[in-house]
Design a protein around this motif. Structure first.
Motif, mmCIF file in Angstrom:
data_model
loop_
_atom_site.group_PDB
_atom_site.id
_atom_site.type_symbol
_atom_site.label_atom_id
_atom_site.label_comp_id
_atom_site.label_asym_id
_atom_site.label_seq_id
_atom_site.Cartn_x
_atom_site.Cartn_y
_atom_site.Cartn_z
ATOM 1 N N LEU A 2 0.641 -1.152 -0.030
ATOM 2 C CA LEU A 2 -0.081 0.023 -0.114
ATOM 3 C C LEU A 2 0.935 1.457 -0.021
ATOM 4 N N ASP A 3 2.219 1.172 0.716
ATOM 5 C CA ASP A 3 2.875 2.499 0.636
ATOM 6 C C ASP A 3 3.232 2.618 -0.997
ATOM 7 N N GLU A 4 3.578 1.712 -1.431
ATOM 8 C CA GLU A 4 3.774 1.937 -3.145
ATOM 9 C C GLU A 4 2.667 2.636 -3.938
ATOM 10 N N LEU A 5 1.341 2.299 -3.341
ATOM 11 C CA LEU A 5 0.169 2.583 -4.072
ATOM 12 C C LEU A 5 -0.188 4.027 -3.423
ATOM 13 N N ASN A 6 0.461 4.326 -2.381
ATOM 14 C CA ASN A 6 -0.076 5.820 -1.837
ATOM 15 C C ASN A 6 0.477 7.113 -2.693
ATOM 16 N N HIS A 7 -0.505 8.173 -2.795
ATOM 17 C CA HIS A 7 -0.065 9.252 -3.477
ATOM 18 C C HIS A 7 0.060 10.365 -2.554
ATOM 19 N N PRO A 8 1.606 10.586 -2.420
ATOM 20 C CA PRO A 8 1.877 11.488 -1.220
ATOM 21 C C PRO A 8 1.384 12.947 -1.050
ATOM 22 N N ALA A 9 0.956 13.484 -2.336
ATOM 23 C CA ALA A 9 0.480 14.872 -2.421
ATOM 24 C C ALA A 9 -0.873 14.502 -1.770
ATOM 25 N N THR A 10 -1.477 13.670 -2.097
ATOM 26 C CA THR A 10 -3.229 13.257 -1.907
ATOM 27 C C THR A 10 -3.095 13.112 -0.147
ATOM 28 N N ALA A 11 -2.097 12.417 0.401
ATOM 29 C CA ALA A 11 -1.999 12.113 1.628
ATOM 30 C C ALA A 11 -1.756 13.078 2.312
ATOM 31 N N GLY A 12 -0.887 14.097 2.018
ATOM 32 C CA GLY A 12 -0.770 15.238 2.809
ATOM 33 C C GLY A 12 -1.941 16.196 2.888
ATOM 34 N N HIS A 13 -2.529 16.411 1.691
ATOM 35 C CA HIS A 13 -4.036 17.251 1.806
ATOM 36 C C HIS A 13 -5.162 16.541 2.530
ATOM 37 N N ILE A 14 -4.999 15.234 2.673
ATOM 38 C CA ILE A 14 -6.072 14.350 3.601
ATOM 39 C C ILE A 14 -5.485 14.776 5.110
ATOM 40 N N LEU A 15 -4.450 14.806 5.574
ATOM 41 C CA LEU A 15 -4.048 14.595 6.662
ATOM 42 C C LEU A 15 -4.157 16.260 7.349
ATOM 43 N N ALA A 16 -4.164 17.233 6.475
ATOM 44 C CA ALA A 16 -4.242 18.609 6.813
ATOM 45 C C ALA A 16 -5.972 18.484 7.116
ATOM 46 N N GLU A 17 -6.584 17.969 6.123
ATOM 47 C CA GLU A 17 -8.258 18.250 6.452
ATOM 48 C C GLU A 17 -8.735 17.514 7.636
ATOM 49 N N ARG A 18 -7.988 16.288 7.593
ATOM 50 C CA ARG A 18 -8.645 15.438 8.624
ATOM 51 C C ARG A 18 -8.033 15.790 10.176
ATOM 52 N N THR A 19 -6.823 16.550 10.209
ATOM 53 C CA THR A 19 -6.733 17.016 11.359
ATOM 54 C C THR A 19 -7.285 18.172 11.924
ATOM 55 N N MET A 20 -7.708 19.054 11.110
ATOM 56 C CA MET A 20 -8.763 20.049 11.402
ATOM 57 C C MET A 20 -10.121 19.505 11.435
ATOM 58 N N LEU A 21 -10.485 18.540 10.825
ATOM 59 C CA LEU A 21 -11.784 17.937 11.398
ATOM 60 C C LEU A 21 -11.759 17.502 12.772
#
Length: 329
Positions: free
Chosen positions: A236-255
């Motif tokens: 799964l780490d190979e499939l992960n899209h780093p930019a998307t992961a960063g965006h999601i982390l920012a959003e979900r931290t806020m949430l």
């Protein structure tokens, strides 16, 4: 041992089982994940799992909020009945942690985040007559619609995308239009049904533009697995899209910091600016959109959580907590 060899050993004689909800859209999304995993030389099997939310037509808060989208799938993952689970990230609650021993190993590259109008007769939102009924189950969409078109009525409409479209087209049906996610229509090959694409930028009342700021996690698929399953997590780490992961982390931290629940109209959307900075825009509304707070900040893409925390703190300072508390039932 490389990833392909570790997976071959892990799944010798047995397929990798992908858990998903039973809707046509969920199955389509799982098939996409199966194709990606298949590139590692692993045989896959999609395991449809009926979840509580798909059997319930009422308010999600009455059955545990957004957790109802995933609790049966979580149970199957923890119990070893499936090896990975595919989720629309927007449906993953921000106030309930993932089950212990599981994590999102991959976020696939984010797709379209726009909401769209699908009207019965092709009428754009600005021209839909006052008093008409608009179908949406999203408190976020309802609040934003009320800001710009308080003369329209809304009613909850649950079910799969295809069943909602069928209700819209019913002869003498009650709905003039639906608000849906364009990405779901794209994944189902139904984008031709779209009447109007709503911009993701917030527009103040009176500007003549109805914006619809996306929900946290819009347009992204997350793949969850057991953290102890090293071969799967490495894949799964190979499939992960780093930019998307960063965006999601920012959003979900806020949430998470906002402590929102399923009846909280909260919007949040992170992007990368042309000069490489991380941008996060967040909003919290009351149920009819008559009151709202908003915040936007830039941050270091290497620390998305810090940006999410900063935007959440600003929203709370402006009174977001009171708005969220007022929407609790």
């Amino acid at each position: 041992m490389n990833i392909d060899a570790a997976l071959a050993e892990r799944f010798a004689g047995a397929p990798l089982r992908i858990g998903t909800r039973t809707s046509v859209l969920a199955m389509t999304q799982a098939e996409r994940v199966a194709a990606l995993i298949g590139e590692f030389g692993v045989t896959t099997e999609i395991v449809p799992i009926q979840v509580t939310s798909d059997l319930w037509a009422g308010d999600l808060s009455e059955i545990g909020g957004k957790a109802a989208f995933s609790k049966q799938i979580d149970r199957a993952l923890i119990g070893g009945e499936i090896d990975v689970a595919v989720h629309c990230v927007k449906d993953v609650p921000g106030d309930v942690p993932l089950p212990e021993g599981t994590a999102f190993g991959a976020y696939l590259e984010r797709e379209d985040v726009h909401d769209v109008i699908v009207s019965r007769d092709g009428t754009p939102l600005a021209d839909i007559p006052a008093g008409s009924l608009i179908g949406t189950s999203s408190v976020r969409r309802r609040a934003q619609l009320c800001i710009h078109r308080p003369d329209l009525r809304t009613e909850r409409i649950r079910g799969n995308v295809d069943s909602r479209l069928k209700r819209l087209r019913e002869q003498d049906g009650p709905f003039a239009a639906l608000i849906l996610a364009r990405v779901g229509l794209q994944r189902l090959g139904l984008v031709g049904q779209v009447t109007e694409v709503l911009p993701v930028e917030f527009h103040t009342p009176g500007e003549g533009v109805v914006g619809m700021v996306p929900p946290v996690g819009a347009g992204a698929l997350g793949i969850q697995a057991r953290t102890a399953d090293t071969p799967v997590m490495s894949m799964l780490d190979e499939l992960n899209h780093p930019a998307t992961a960063g965006h999601i982390l920012a959003e979900r931290t806020m949430l998470h910091m906002l402590r929102g629940h399923c009846n909280s109209p909260i919007a949040g959307y992170a992007t990368t600016t042309p000069d490489g900075q991380l941008s996060l825009f967040g909003m919290v509304f009351d149920q009819d959109g008559s009151r709202f707070v908003r915040s936007q900040a830039l941050g270091d893409p290497a620390d998305p959580a810090a940006l999410g925390s900063r935007v959440a703190a600003d929203l709370l300072h402006q009174g977001a907590g009171r708005l969220i508390t007022a929407t609790r039932k």
